[in-house]
Design a protein around this motif. Structure first.
Motif, PDB file in Angstrom:
ATOM      1  N   LEU A  57       0.829  -1.206   0.000  1.00 11.21           N
ATOM      2  CA  LEU A  57       0.000   0.000   0.000  1.00 11.21           C
ATOM      3  C   LEU A  57       0.867   1.261   0.000  1.00 11.21           C
ATOM      4  O   LEU A  57       0.546   2.242  -0.677  1.00 11.21           O
ATOM      5  N   ALA A  58       1.968   1.238   0.735  1.00  9.78           N
ATOM      6  CA  ALA A  58       2.869   2.390   0.752  1.00  9.78           C
ATOM      7  C   ALA A  58       3.477   2.621  -0.629  1.00  9.78           C
ATOM      8  O   ALA A  58       3.584   3.753  -1.088  1.00  9.78           O
ATOM      9  N   GLN A  59       3.851   1.530  -1.307  1.00 12.20           N
ATOM     10  CA  GLN A  59       4.424   1.664  -2.648  1.00 12.20           C
ATOM     11  C   GLN A  59       3.377   2.151  -3.642  1.00 12.20           C
ATOM     12  O   GLN A  59       3.674   2.948  -4.535  1.00 12.20           O
ATOM     13  N   THR A  60       2.146   1.694  -3.486  1.00 10.05           N
ATOM     14  CA  THR A  60       1.069   2.165  -4.353  1.00 10.05           C
ATOM     15  C   THR A  60       0.832   3.661  -4.128  1.00 10.05           C
ATOM     16  O   THR A  60       0.625   4.412  -5.086  1.00 10.05           O
ATOM     17  N   ALA A  61       0.892   4.089  -2.875  1.00  4.17           N
ATOM     18  CA  ALA A  61       0.736   5.515  -2.575  1.00  4.17           C
ATOM     19  C   ALA A  61       1.885   6.320  -3.183  1.00  4.17           C
ATOM     20  O   ALA A  61       1.673   7.414  -3.710  1.00  4.17           O
ATOM     21  N   GLN A  62       3.100   5.779  -3.138  1.00  2.00           N
ATOM     22  CA  GLN A  62       4.242   6.460  -3.747  1.00  2.00           C
ATOM     23  C   GLN A  62       4.051   6.583  -5.254  1.00  2.00           C
ATOM     24  O   GLN A  62       4.364   7.614  -5.849  1.00  2.00           O
ATOM     25  N   PHE A  63       3.531   5.528  -5.874  1.00  2.00           N
ATOM     26  CA  PHE A  63       3.265   5.566  -7.315  1.00  2.00           C
ATOM     27  C   PHE A  63       2.267   6.674  -7.640  1.00  2.00           C
ATOM     28  O   PHE A  63       2.450   7.431  -8.594  1.00  2.00           O
ATOM     29  N   THR A  64       1.237   6.796  -6.828  1.00  2.00           N
ATOM     30  CA  THR A  64       0.237   7.842  -7.034  1.00  2.00           C
ATOM     31  C   THR A  64       0.879   9.222  -6.895  1.00  2.00           C
ATOM     32  O   THR A  64       0.596  10.132  -7.681  1.00  2.00           O
ATOM     33  N   GLN A  65       1.768   9.378  -5.917  1.00  2.00           N
ATOM     34  CA  GLN A  65       2.459  10.656  -5.746  1.00  2.00           C
ATOM     35  C   GLN A  65       3.325  10.989  -6.955  1.00  2.00           C
ATOM     36  O   GLN A  65       3.362  12.137  -7.397  1.00  2.00           O
ATOM     37  N   VAL A  66       4.009   9.985  -7.499  1.00  2.00           N
ATOM     38  CA  VAL A  66       4.841  10.203  -8.687  1.00  2.00           C
ATOM     39  C   VAL A  66       3.971  10.674  -9.845  1.00  2.00           C
ATOM     40  O   VAL A  66       4.320  11.619 -10.563  1.00  2.00           O
TER      41      VAL A  66
END
Length: 148
Positions: A57-66
């Motif tokens: 979930l943290a990596q998915t959130a990072q992807f969204t931020q990118v």
């Protein structure tokens, strides 16, 4: 199982990058690269030890931020071009590469890849950041003249 990303860490990874790869490594922050890394991580994970759902979930959130940051960058580039194009026809005072103050009328504006916009004054292309003063166009203003 081995990961396709194993064996690379910190400085050793940076020092093993060739000339052509250095250009590619500048773009490691883009969303396509991030997604490829995420998919590779899922593909090569140990089935007996699946990835932690909170990490995923943290990596998915990072992807969204990118993705959102890329949108902001695109919007800022558009805003820079609008700002630069609004100066077309205006008389400006700017500093040339040698540090001399010149004046001239802007005839065109363009984006310079990822760099700041360039303004054409006579036959010279001037970065927007070198403009020190903007004035309404004065009749008879020359393309680029030294300012006393």
């Amino acid at each position: 199982m081995t990961s396709p990303l194993s064996g690379f860490s910190g400085a050793s990874a940076a020092s093993s990058v060739s000339g052509a790869d250095k250009e590619k490594s500048k773009n490691l922050g883009d969303k396509d690269t991030f997604m490829k890394l995420l998919v590779a991580q899922l593909k090569y994970q140990d089935p007996s030890k699946p990835a932690d759902s909170t990490q995923f979930l943290a990596q998915t959130a990072q992807f969204t931020q990118v993705e959102k940051l890329e949108g902001i960058v695109d919007m800022l580039k558009g805003q820079q071009l609008i700002t630069a194009s609004s100066l077309v026809g205006k008389s400006v005072e700017y500093m040339d590469a040698g540090g001399a103050k010149l004046t001239g009328t802007i005839s065109a504006a363009k984006l310079n890849g990822d760099a700041e916009p360039l303004l054409r004054i006579g036959t010279t292309e001037v970065p927007l950041s070198k403009v020190m003063e903007v004035q309404e166009n004065q009749p008879g203003a020359s393309a680029a003249t030294p300012k006393p």
